[in-house]
Design a protein around this motif. Structure first.
Motif, PDB file in Angstrom:
ATOM      1  N   GLU A   1      24.620 -22.365  63.976  1.00  0.00           N
ATOM      2  CA  GLU A   1      24.652 -20.932  63.717  1.00  0.00           C
ATOM      3  C   GLU A   1      23.573 -20.203  64.516  1.00  0.00           C
ATOM      4  O   GLU A   1      23.768 -19.083  64.971  1.00  0.00           O
ATOM      5  N   ILE A   2      22.409 -20.861  64.671  1.00  0.00           N
ATOM      6  CA  ILE A   2      21.263 -20.271  65.365  1.00  0.00           C
ATOM      7  C   ILE A   2      20.518 -21.398  66.073  1.00  0.00           C
ATOM      8  O   ILE A   2      20.487 -22.540  65.588  1.00  0.00           O
ATOM      9  N   GLY A   3      19.911 -21.087  67.208  1.00  0.00           N
ATOM     10  CA  GLY A   3      19.072 -22.058  67.903  1.00  0.00           C
ATOM     11  C   GLY A   3      17.603 -21.724  67.742  1.00  0.00           C
ATOM     12  O   GLY A   3      17.219 -20.553  67.699  1.00  0.00           O
ATOM     13  N   LEU A   4      16.771 -22.749  67.654  1.00  0.00           N
ATOM     14  CA  LEU A   4      15.316 -22.628  67.731  1.00  0.00           C
ATOM     15  C   LEU A   4      14.932 -23.266  69.056  1.00  0.00           C
ATOM     16  O   LEU A   4      15.092 -24.474  69.227  1.00  0.00           O
ATOM     17  N   ALA A   5      14.444 -22.470  69.988  1.00  0.00           N
ATOM     18  CA  ALA A   5      14.427 -22.943  71.366  1.00  0.00           C
ATOM     19  C   ALA A   5      13.097 -22.732  72.055  1.00  0.00           C
ATOM     20  O   ALA A   5      12.434 -21.706  71.879  1.00  0.00           O
ATOM     21  N   ALA A   6      12.722 -23.701  72.845  1.00  0.00           N
ATOM     22  CA  ALA A   6      11.603 -23.598  73.782  1.00  0.00           C
ATOM     23  C   ALA A   6      12.001 -24.372  75.027  1.00  0.00           C
ATOM     24  O   ALA A   6      11.296 -25.261  75.487  1.00  0.00           O
ATOM     25  N   ALA A   7      13.177 -24.056  75.552  1.00  0.00           N
ATOM     26  CA  ALA A   7      13.753 -24.785  76.679  1.00  0.00           C
ATOM     27  C   ALA A   7      14.351 -23.789  77.655  1.00  0.00           C
ATOM     28  O   ALA A   7      14.532 -22.609  77.340  1.00  0.00           O
ATOM     29  N   GLY A   8      14.686 -24.266  78.841  1.00  0.00           N
ATOM     30  CA  GLY A   8      15.241 -23.421  79.880  1.00  0.00           C
ATOM     31  C   GLY A   8      16.759 -23.456  79.912  1.00  0.00           C
ATOM     32  O   GLY A   8      17.437 -22.675  79.247  1.00  0.00           O
ATOM     33  N   THR A   9      17.311 -24.395  80.666  1.00  0.00           N
ATOM     34  CA  THR A   9      18.757 -24.467  80.874  1.00  0.00           C
ATOM     35  C   THR A   9      19.520 -24.616  79.569  1.00  0.00           C
ATOM     36  O   THR A   9      20.535 -23.943  79.362  1.00  0.00           O
ATOM     37  N   ALA A  10      19.048 -25.482  78.669  1.00  0.00           N
ATOM     38  CA  ALA A  10      19.779 -25.718  77.422  1.00  0.00           C
ATOM     39  C   ALA A  10      19.876 -24.452  76.578  1.00  0.00           C
ATOM     40  O   ALA A  10      20.895 -24.206  75.925  1.00  0.00           O
ATOM     41  N   THR A  11      18.837 -23.630  76.574  1.00  0.00           N
ATOM     42  CA  THR A  11      18.879 -22.380  75.823  1.00  0.00           C
ATOM     43  C   THR A  11      19.941 -21.451  76.398  1.00  0.00           C
ATOM     44  O   THR A  11      20.700 -20.815  75.654  1.00  0.00           O
ATOM     45  N   GLU A  12      20.009 -21.359  77.716  1.00  0.00           N
ATOM     46  CA  GLU A  12      21.015 -20.507  78.352  1.00  0.00           C
ATOM     47  C   GLU A  12      22.424 -20.992  78.015  1.00  0.00           C
ATOM     48  O   GLU A  12      23.323 -20.191  77.747  1.00  0.00           O
ATOM     49  N   GLN A  13      22.627 -22.297  78.035  1.00  0.00           N
ATOM     50  CA  GLN A  13      23.939 -22.838  77.689  1.00  0.00           C
ATOM     51  C   GLN A  13      24.291 -22.543  76.237  1.00  0.00           C
ATOM     52  O   GLN A  13      25.433 -22.211  75.915  1.00  0.00           O
ATOM     53  N   LEU A  14      23.311 -22.664  75.361  1.00  0.00           N
ATOM     54  CA  LEU A  14      23.546 -22.431  73.936  1.00  0.00           C
ATOM     55  C   LEU A  14      24.020 -21.009  73.679  1.00  0.00           C
ATOM     56  O   LEU A  14      25.039 -20.789  73.016  1.00  0.00           O
ATOM     57  N   VAL A  15      23.299 -20.012  74.215  1.00  0.00           N
ATOM     58  CA  VAL A  15      23.717 -18.632  73.970  1.00  0.00           C
ATOM     59  C   VAL A  15      25.015 -18.327  74.708  1.00  0.00           C
ATOM     60  O   VAL A  15      25.795 -17.475  74.276  1.00  0.00           O
ATOM     61  N   GLY A  16      25.285 -19.035  75.810  1.00  0.00           N
ATOM     62  CA  GLY A  16      26.552 -18.876  76.505  1.00  0.00           C
ATOM     63  C   GLY A  16      27.734 -19.319  75.664  1.00  0.00           C
ATOM     64  O   GLY A  16      28.865 -18.879  75.884  1.00  0.00           O
ATOM     65  N   LEU A  17      27.479 -20.187  74.678  1.00  0.00           N
ATOM     66  CA  LEU A  17      28.511 -20.607  73.734  1.00  0.00           C
ATOM     67  C   LEU A  17      28.644 -19.636  72.569  1.00  0.00           C
ATOM     68  O   LEU A  17      29.466 -19.846  71.673  1.00  0.00           O
ATOM     69  N   GLY A  18      27.815 -18.591  72.563  1.00  0.00           N
ATOM     70  CA  GLY A  18      27.901 -17.606  71.497  1.00  0.00           C
ATOM     71  C   GLY A  18      26.964 -17.867  70.335  1.00  0.00           C
ATOM     72  O   GLY A  18      27.138 -17.270  69.268  1.00  0.00           O
ATOM     73  N   VAL A  19      25.964 -18.726  70.542  1.00  0.00           N
ATOM     74  CA  VAL A  19      25.008 -19.047  69.478  1.00  0.00           C
ATOM     75  C   VAL A  19      23.683 -18.363  69.806  1.00  0.00           C
ATOM     76  O   VAL A  19      23.023 -18.732  70.784  1.00  0.00           O
TER      77      VAL A  19
END
Length: 416
Positions: free
Chosen positions: A310-328
């Motif tokens: 439902e939500i990401g907790l992030a301190a990353a580069g590429t993976a964070t971009e991919q996550l929000v690209g999936l709508g999260v």
């Protein structure tokens, strides 16, 4: 002749993007000899493809203390110099020059360093520019300050010396991550395209197991560069401990080769987690529990788990971009770096239109997380922004087709 292609990539995220494009290219041209030279790190992302015969890694490789982010701090630059980065770069330059003498094409993935090496090869080359986007200065949230003014004066986040390298006649293909950035470059005489974003390829979420559908679900991303990743994870989990949430909470923690599952144990034990049994359907390597929180660690499980959160907790580069690209949507918590510092996090937030929100403190993150967990319309709105900024899947195949048409076929004609 089957043909050869040398690929230069300068970072973990760039390696992943290059890998997806090369896998698509291999499907179109299985006879093509593909050599990959990672300029930063060991290029572990290419290991499986190398074992499968898709490509081979070449050239000197060395882990650098800064993780490729020496441009963000003097300390990182000095550490890299001490570790021998100049000798490493000289050896890489010599290999590229030897390759270029045969006239075989070169593909650069990343920013200035691989682009400069590709130009210096003397051979035809293509460029996939991954880290820069005009969204970081042309839109919010927040202000980019003097950097925004500098880029606005130029009309592009890319610099004049980079335009010059992209406009050289031997540069047969320039591909950007989005149309806004490509349009800015075209105003400066660079025939830039935006055929799609390979970062969104290969992300197929698995169906969430029924026994977990009643849990609130978070995705935990600490990055892949050690030891920074462990520090990032500690700060995110300390913030999570401040959350006043009574519902069962499932924290999915996909990871790469680092941190390895055994490296999680001291971290989680020190934060009060205890080993627990993971639901078999998650295919997790290990699981830990603290009160209502169940945390599952899964090497290589990002593609399967990201879309379930439902939500990401992030301190990353590429993976964070991919996550929000999936709508999260995601919340980030900057640290001391060398990569995920405040400036990096703010730039990422602007790039992604605020679909990842920067939190300055653990308390701020916990408060914002509590609000988002109970506000589905806001999560949906942020998710739509993330999808628009990252674009649809299919970029790898489009880029492979362009490489074949513009870089490989002209080179084969010249060789003939």
């Amino acid at each position: 002749m089957p043909g050869r292609l040398l690929v230069l990539s300068n970072g973990h995220g760039e390696d992943l993007i290059a890998l997806r494009v090369l896998q698509a290219l291999h499907g179109r041209r299985p006879e093509l000899e593909i050599a990959v030279m990672p300029l930063v790190g060991e290029g572990g992302a290419f290991a499986a493809a190398e074992a499968a015969g898709v490509l081979r890694r070449v050239g000197p490789r060395r882990h650098l203390p800064s993780g490729g982010f020496s441009n963000q701090s003097l300390r990182g630059l000095l550490a890299d110099l001490w570790a021998g980065v100049l000798t490493l770069s000289w050896r890489q330059w010599r290999l590229v020059r030897r390759w270029g003498r045969r006239g075989d094409p070169v593909l650069a993935v990343g920013d200035l360093l691989p682009l400069l090496l590709a130009w210096g090869s003397g051979a035809p080359y293509g460029f996939i520019g991954t880290p820069k986007s005009d969204y970081t200065w042309a839109s919010g949230p927040g202000s980019a300050g003097l950097a925004a003014l500098y880029h606005r004066c130029k009309g592009s986040e890319w610099d004049p010396w980079e335009w010059a390298l992209m406009a050289v006649r031997r540069c047969r293909l320039v591909a950007m991550r989005d149309r806004l950035t490509a349009r800015g470059l075209r105003r400066h005489g660079v025939q830039a395209l935006a055929p799609g974003n390979p970062m969104m390829d290969g992300l197929r979420a698995e169906v969430l197991p029924e026994e977990l559908s009643s849990c609130r679900r978070l995705l935990l991303l600490g990055g892949s560069r050690m030891p920074e990743a462990l520090g990032n994870l500690r700060r995110l989990l300390e913030a999570l401990a401040l959350l006043q949430e009574q519902d069962p909470l499932l924290v999915l923690a996909p990871c790469g080769s680092r941190p390895a599952p055994e490296e999680w144990a001291p971290l989680l034990g020190g934060l009060g987690f205890e080993p627990a049994a993971a639901p078999p359907s998650l295919r997790a390597a290990a699981a830990w529990r603290r009160g209502p929180v169940l945390l599952a660690v899964g090497p290589g499980r990002f593609a399967a788990w990201a879309g379930c959160a439902e939500i990401g907790l992030a301190a990353a580069g590429t993976a964070t971009e991919q996550l929000v690209g999936l709508g999260v949507p995601a919340l980030s918590l900057p640290g001391p770096g060398p990569q995920f510092k405040l400036g990096f996090a703010q730039r990422q937030s602007r790039l992604l239109g605020g679909s990842v929100e920067v939190c300055r403190t653990a308390e701020a993150l916990a408060m914002r997380l509590a609000l988002l967990l109970h506000d589905p319309p806001q999560r949906d709105a942020l998710g739509r922004i993330g999808r628009r900024r990252m674009g649809a899947a299919g970029g790898s195949e489009a880029l492979a087709r362009l490489l074949e048409q513009r870089l490989l076929e002209p080179a084969a004609g010249q060789a003939g």
